[in-house]
Design an enzyme around this catalytic site. Structure first.
Site, short mmCIF file in Angstrom:
data_model
loop_
_atom_site.label_atom_id
_atom_site.label_comp_id
_atom_site.label_asym_id
_atom_site.label_seq_id
_atom_site.Cartn_x
_atom_site.Cartn_y
_atom_site.Cartn_z
N GLU B 322 0.56 -6.66 -0.26
CA GLU B 322 1.42 -5.56 -1.05
C GLU B 322 2.63 -5.94 -1.18
O GLU B 322 3.80 -5.22 -0.84
CB GLU B 322 1.02 -4.14 -0.14
CG GLU B 322 -0.44 -3.91 -0.44
CD GLU B 322 -0.38 -2.33 -0.12
OE1 GLU B 322 -1.32 -1.59 -0.36
OE2 GLU B 322 0.15 -1.87 1.01
N CYS B 406 -0.47 7.02 -1.04
CA CYS B 406 0.81 7.37 -1.15
C CYS B 406 1.60 7.58 -2.58
O CYS B 406 2.62 8.31 -2.53
CB CYS B 406 1.56 5.91 -0.58
SG CYS B 406 0.87 4.66 -1.11
#
Lengths: 664, 664
Positions: B322, B406
């Site tokens: 990520e 998120c």
């Protein structure tokens, strides 16, 4: 040049052969195979492959099994009984047994005292790992015997089956009984644990069924045959328990346990398991003279061959279950086509041929053998494919070994035992199934007949067959005429532009035309044979363009190239120019040429094609004349990383341009 | 039309700004932002988006948090104390807090008693889950408090940080203290557990640092600022322990813990963590008037923006971590570009701008805001992207929610607090950073100044700015002139064929040309202002074709289309014709047109291109004249499944033909 469009040639013919009424009145099996141990192979194509397996592949299997992976060490740990942990996977024992089986065949072909000593050393280690009650499995013995026989997926009987096969093979070659006795105790232990107590157990990965029939044949003990049949009977009644059955995506179907064997109609689940199951069912049926599985097997066979088989004879298109998905789902790049499944196709189709006397099964056997299975082994003998796709992205290559290493020893044992598949007989007649340079002696009721084959097969179709009866005798000689030679592809395929060569199929005896009758795909020559009679068979080998049925979406607008038993592919090596895009024109002509220095000697096929490529300034595309060179499918990925396709485009339906090589 | 080739405009300029000697002599921060709560937005582009977040996105977040997932239920379980198990992932608490923060901003923008009651209900549940010592984390409280603070990856301080941010936001909107007091006890508990005892702890996922600065600002308690700084100081000394650090592929680098913050030179690891870290470091530096982190931040910023940022302002190209891989590794289809990372870019670049007074940071902020971040939220407000690739295979689409969720609440809180990023000031001067229709009142030393912006931005560059000082007063007004408007792309990009529009950048005062000075990317107009003074700014918006530096392999032979702050893309809806292959000609001309009914109203860009497609008979390909319509990148994937590309080919380097649609 003329166009042949052949419709389904088998439909409607086969089912009658398998009707119970037919079988009830006669011996189930039509013939028995001539064992490879009675066949001396001397063949330009196969002899070097067998030598490579002996000299390279088997040593690789030994090194991997003994040194590079803990497979043999697990047996040693059991014998030491010091609480050491099992390493590897629960089915790793089977790789030891399969390597041993390949060694046994190899020792028959090429006696080798050092290799035999290695086998004896392994056999001592295996025997030392057997428990007092006969149980033999390093995974459970090292991780807790209390857990044995709790999960039917854990390959306990699969391992046992391969042990039995190795034991029978080693006994046949060496007449040493040690491993055979270990195997009998293993089988006895299973029999006592379940069948004798009336308990149920399903083999999660079939294999032991066919092995037990071998054990029965070598020992003469019927209980092993009964145990094999019991294993078949256990399936399809909801007895299966364990990881597979609890897995929502797999379930009983995955290992052919959702329907009793005799009631099965469709191929499903894991491809290798299915092949071993049906081979075992055929063996039990033949040995028990019991036709009850045959209707099912015939239905399933048609489902495999007509709707679920690749043109390479590979099966099991789906990687997620290592098996079958839905009819006609035959993607090329994503084809799974495990090497072991093609080996399984050879085994099962041999049995089907022996049961029926029908050559169509050998057509499939030959297809799987020369294409799907042989592709699994590199020309060098030390690199392998687990899956055998029919097209690849660039940079595809073979592996040295696999975590799950079933395939290398499987192709090794197949190649070493190739002699099993060439000839068959009954008391009164002889069958020639494969065209492999070889000699054999076949005992018939009226006396032994020696046969000798010479050919340059599969590069051409001229086969010379010398018949040497000990004394003059009359018998029918069945010589297989392959479906492809008669322009008879399997249903679902069509040949286009099948060049009718100037010489059609011809058979002569001692230089003169001979009368023969076609029966079940064989040319049957019935006469009184005398020493030195020579049959000359010519099978024309034009390049055949094969079209798939429209139901196979992945093959639409494409054509595959076949010559003789071989499927061809176009390979482009990595680091060459960007992928060459070409279209096979409707009027394509094909030229063949034997190239002795290419890929150990292959006949290549060249064709003029339309090549599509960017213009020099990159502002558009242009279509130019170009050419391709196709090589036999089995020989690809032997010159480094490459891109490959079997099904070649005849039309562009869409295009993807790339602006640069990192276009992702 | 003329060609501009612009070299690196920032190189060599910026480092001097950050030299410690400069900072040591003055206040570190140049200016402070005008809070969104003092900014009334009335903007054709943004007001509908903010309403959608209020009316759709926040209700979706509430439903997901409360009903469809067990996030709120975990808090209830803690309060019940009946030994129930935690459900979900250990960082799920943070989604509750981020939704609450978005609600707090929304309540400021649009007071709503029902929504406030819902927030109070959640706050009661959160407060009831706090342990007597102040610890608050449903994962560890439900699965074993003895294990808390044992694995630095488990997001305990990340959750705490988002709790603090929510508490500060909710206090600022409602002046209710309950959650703020919970948050203070959480911070006190952490401070007592580690810092006060001289123990070490590294926040595996940074976030609490910037939150603690907010807590310090709202409470005035310096210990929270000290705790924030302590968190920064903990990094890079080998204190990190837990799953990440044990993971060979991740390690300390993954969360920027391999080098002390002040010594960092390169961007690395997880993108969101990095953004939150540097935002926190900027906040601590500004609040402590301590320049020690700034050299590092400037180096890292250049490494991000010059070598590791997508043209959309997205960062973190690699999905496996990520985050960041190697310089110039910016694949388009495989771009990860998490929505949260673009939100983080907005946060960090705001801080960098406040610290330096340099508009280049707002250029990047604007790029990330209008492209990388806004792309994460569907026009409807109820579909989301977690990753924001710059090209997609067909059939790509947005999701309703994510397991790791998120992004939805992050984009919600960003949009609701957009007002924060428009204006800044110090005692003596005013800065206009973003062009968003709005009103604000800014207190200067000599009196309050009201500002009003009106525009049709981003669709055109005519901005009307009315200055209304309470009484006449002199001050410098800084109006940002975006880099793109001056044909100054960031280093690593070049504009080609930048159409110089007939009207270049112009600024007038009350209809007459006005004198201004360019400073740090701002047009500074210094004069005595009186009520009703009107500044008219015109930023020309020709279509700019952007070329990437040759180091970005994925963008070679490609061009991206930019107009104003917006990046454009070409989208092809699923189920349309097969993918259209086109080449942007060297002499392409672009036409713009505002389409009020398309995608809530967008200016599209049309161009004539060369289209490559199969001929009717499929035997070759042809290049035809055709056209494309590009839409703003943020608006793609709002009309169903589609295929998309931002970087458009100018050249074909290779081609892949397909014979059928199942060619796999």
């Amino acid at each position: 040049m003329s166009v042949f469009k052949i419709s389904a040639v088998f439909a409607g013919v086969v089912p009658a052969l398998f009707s119970a009424s037919v079988f009830a009145q006669q011996n189930v099996a039509k013939m028995t195979p001539v064992s490879f141990s009675n066949v001396e192979i001397n063949d330009k194509f196969w002899s070097p492959r067998i030598s490579t397996v002996t000299n390279v592949t088997i040593p690789v299997c030994i090194e991997q099994t003994e040194v590079k992976t803990p497979r043999i060490r697990n047996f040693e740990k059991v014998a030491r009984a010091k609480g050491e942990k099992h390493e590897g996977i629960y089915y790793d024992d089977s790789d030891v047994y399969k390597a041993l089986e390949a060694i046994a065949y190899s020792l028959k072909n090429h006696p080798d005292p050092k290799l035999e000593a290695k086998a004896d050393e392994w056999i001592d280690k295996i025997a030392a790992a057997q428990q007092p009650d006969g149980y033999l499995n390093t995974y459970y013995t090292l991780s807790g015997l209390d857990k044995r026989w709790t999960d039917m997926e854990k390959h306990e009987d699969y391992n046992a089956g391969h042990l039995i096969e190795a034991a029978v093979a080693y006994y046949n070659t060496t007449h040493k009984r040690k491993l055979l006795e270990v195997a009998m105790r293993v089988a006895d232990n299973i029999d006592n644990t379940f069948r004798q107590k009336g308990l149920h157990w399903v083999s999660g990965h079939e294999e032991i069924e066919l092995a037990l029939v071998k054990l029965y044949k070598v020992t003469g003990k019927e209980k092993y045959l009964d145990l094999a049949d019991w294993y078949l009977q256990q399936r399809g009644h909801g007895y299966g328990k364990g990881a597979i059955w609890n897995n929502r995506d797999m379930g009983a179907k995955y290992c052919q346990d959702d329907v009793p064997v005799a009631d099965q109609k469709q191929i499903e689940g894991h491809a290798v398991r299915a092949m071993y199951l049906y081979t075992g069912a055929a063996d039990v049926g033949a040995a028990k003279n019991d036709p009850s599985y045959f209707k099912a097997m015939n239905n399933v066979w048609e489902d495999v061959v007509y709707r679920n088989m690749y043109i390479t004879g590979g099966i099991g298109s789906s990687g997620s279950n290592e098996g079958f998905s839905v009819d006609y789902d035959l993607p090329n790049k994503n084809a799974y086509c495990e090497t072991c499944a093609s080996v399984g196709m050879v085994l099962w189709n041999e049995r089907m041929n022996l049961l029926t006397g029908n050559a169509k099964f050998v057509d499939v056997l030959e297809r799987s053998l020369y294409n799907g299975a042989l592709d699994g082994l590199s020309l060098s003998g030390d690199r392998f494919f687990y899956g055998n796709p029919l097209a690849s992205e660039p940079n595809y290559q073979r592996s040295e070994w696999f975590g799950t290493a079933c395939c290398p020893s499987n192709i090794a044992r197949l190649v070493e035992s190739l002699g099993n598949y060439i000839y068959a007989s009954n008391n009164d007649a002889v069958w020639v199934n494969l065209f492999v340079g070889s000699k054999t002696s076949i005992p018939l009721k009226k006396g032994t007949v020696q046969l000798q084959q010479e050919s340059n097969y599969p590069w051409d179709g001229n086969i010379k067959l010398t018949v040497n009866p000990a004394a003059k005798q009359s018998f029918p000689l069945h010589v297989r005429i392959p479906g492809w030679a008669n322009n008879q592809p399997v249903p679902g395929e069509t040949y286009r532009f099948a060049d009718k060569e100037e010489n059609p199929i011809s058979i002569s005896l001692n230089g003169k035309p001979v009368k023969y009758e076609m029966q079940n795909g064989y040319a049957v020559i019935s006469r009184e044979w005398k020493k030195g009679d020579v049959i000359a068979l010519n099978l024309p080998m034009p390049v055949r363009q094969v079209l798939a049925t429209d139901s196979v979406k992945a093959d639409r607008n494409k054509v595959a190239i076949q010559r003789g038993p071989l499927m061809y592919c176009v390979e482009q090596l990595a680091n060459a120019d960007p992928k060459q895009n070409f279209i096979i024109p409707d009027n394509a002509t094909f030229k063949t040429e034997f190239e002795p220095n290419l890929l150990n000697g292959v006949t290549v096929i060249k064709a003029d094609v339309s090549v599509i490529k960017p213009t020099a300034n990159g502002k558009s595309l242009e279509t130019q004349n170009g050419s391709i060179t196709a090589i036999p499918y089995y020989s690809w990925a032997n010159r480094g990383r490459s891109q490959m396709e079997v099904w070649l485009p005849t039309k562009v339906s869409s295009v993807n341009i790339k602006a640069n090589s990192d276009d992702n």
